[in-house]
Design a protein around this motif. Structure first.
Motif, mmCIF file in Angstrom:
data_model
loop_
_atom_site.group_PDB
_atom_site.id
_atom_site.type_symbol
_atom_site.label_atom_id
_atom_site.label_comp_id
_atom_site.label_asym_id
_atom_site.label_seq_id
_atom_site.Cartn_x
_atom_site.Cartn_y
_atom_site.Cartn_z
ATOM 1 N N THR A 193 0.836 -1.203 0.000
ATOM 2 C CA THR A 193 0.000 0.000 0.000
ATOM 3 C C THR A 193 0.869 1.252 0.000
ATOM 4 O OG1 THR A 193 -1.844 -1.099 1.139
ATOM 5 C CG2 THR A 193 -1.701 1.297 1.345
ATOM 6 N N ALA A 253 -7.080 2.068 0.546
ATOM 7 C CA ALA A 253 -6.139 1.147 -0.094
ATOM 8 C C ALA A 253 -6.004 -0.199 0.621
ATOM 9 C CB ALA A 253 -4.773 1.806 -0.248
ATOM 10 N N VAL A 257 -5.922 -3.820 -1.252
ATOM 11 C CA VAL A 257 -4.669 -4.585 -1.340
ATOM 12 C C VAL A 257 -4.747 -5.919 -0.587
ATOM 13 C CG1 VAL A 257 -2.206 -4.546 -0.764
ATOM 14 C CG2 VAL A 257 -3.314 -2.494 -1.669
#
Length: 310
Positions: A193, A253, A257
């Protein structure tokens, strides 16, 4: 022999097969079969080398889930077919490979290798769920380093990494991840990330490369700890500014991810079996119809040997 589950990142492998196997041998109708033949040889090699007792082909039912795109619009955007504006989820795949995907599914089915996919999720998420729930050692076969986040020596979950080619396979363990990136596998998703990943369309935090990301994670444990430190004035002014500017990205994020580990699937007790009797006749007919002979034979031989070793 110790039971061991092998999870195939199937698309990763058939893409590798397509680009790695010359398109010289064709089906009788002239169709390309190089990805199918190559995948059969990959399976034969993996089963022979690592001797799994269970084998599952994990599938991308959705290679670019809308819920991930909603959070980060750039997610895998560069892989979308530009001409198909009305269908943004269409992946750029060579026609000669796209035409083989139904045959690949039929071939796996004929060999008795289960295919598992989940709507609105990627194969990574299927792998994450099955690897997390497994009560036996797990080998994850992929060329995607995102799955390093699942490596766990304490549970004997490892990655068989194919990025350097099938002649140079690498077994990735906790030690491998730490040596290469300076973080634990459990920190890898936060590491990715922060660093970003152009192959997945993840921008990362401006000015934070691999070394800085690893240093921050070693000092503060995880992304939440780093953000808390930035908010408390414990980072440099430059770093604090970068994290403040990336705040919206960092809010979403991690969800994009991190692979899912809680999908509604289970696959207990799917043992390797080689086709016999009528099933073997069907495999032979399929191999003849599509000119898969020698590759199919190698896969059958590997599966039969593994079955016989139980």
């Amino acid at each position: 022999m110790t039971d061991r589950l092998m999870l195939l990142d199937t698309a990763s492998l058939y893409f590798r097969a397509f680009f790695g196997v010359p398109d010289k041998v064709k089906a009788p109708d002239g169709s390309s079969v190089n990805a199918t033949r190559g995948l059969l040889d990959i399976i034969a090699k993996l089963v022979t080398l690592y001797q799994p007792t269970q084998l599952i082909a994990c599938w991308d039912d959705d290679w670019r889930p809308q819920w991930r795109v909603d959070l980060i619009p750039s997610y895998k955007a560069h892989r979308v077919v530009e001409e198909v504006a009305a269908a943004p989820d269409v992946e750029e795949v060579p026609d000669a490979l796209q035409q083989q995907i139904p045959l690949i599914r039929e071939t796996l089915g004929a060999l008795g290798i289960p295919i598992i996919g989940v709507a609105e999720h990627e194969a990574d998420d299927v792998i994450g769920t099955l690897a997390t729930r497994a009560d036996l050692p797990v080998d994850i076969v992929t060329g995607d380093r995102d799955l390093f986040q699942l490596v766990d020596d304490s549970r004997d979950v490892r990655v068989i990494y194919t990025a350097r080619g099938m002649s140079n396979l690498e077994i990735v363990t906790d030690e491998t991840v730490v040596a290469r990136y300076g973080v634990l596998p459990s920190q890898y998703a936060d590491f990715a990330t922060l660093r970003g990943d152009t192959s997945d369309g993840l921008p990362g935090v401006k000015g934070i490369g691999e070394k800085t990301a690893a240093t921050l994670l070693r000092a503060h444990g995880d992304l939440a700890g780093i953000r808390a430190a930035a908010a408390a004035g414990q980072l440099t002014a430059t770093a604090a500014t970068r994290f403040a500017e990336a705040s919206d990205y960092l809010d979403v994020a991690p969800t994009v991810v991190k692979v899912a580990t809680d999908l509604d699937i289970s696959a207990p007790g799917i043992a390797i079996t080689a086709p016999t009797g009528a099933d073997l006749d069907a495999v032979d007919a399929l191999a003849e119809r599509w000119n898969l002979g020698t590759a199919m034979g190698r896969a059958l031989s590997a599966l039969a040997s593994e079955r016989g070793s139980d």
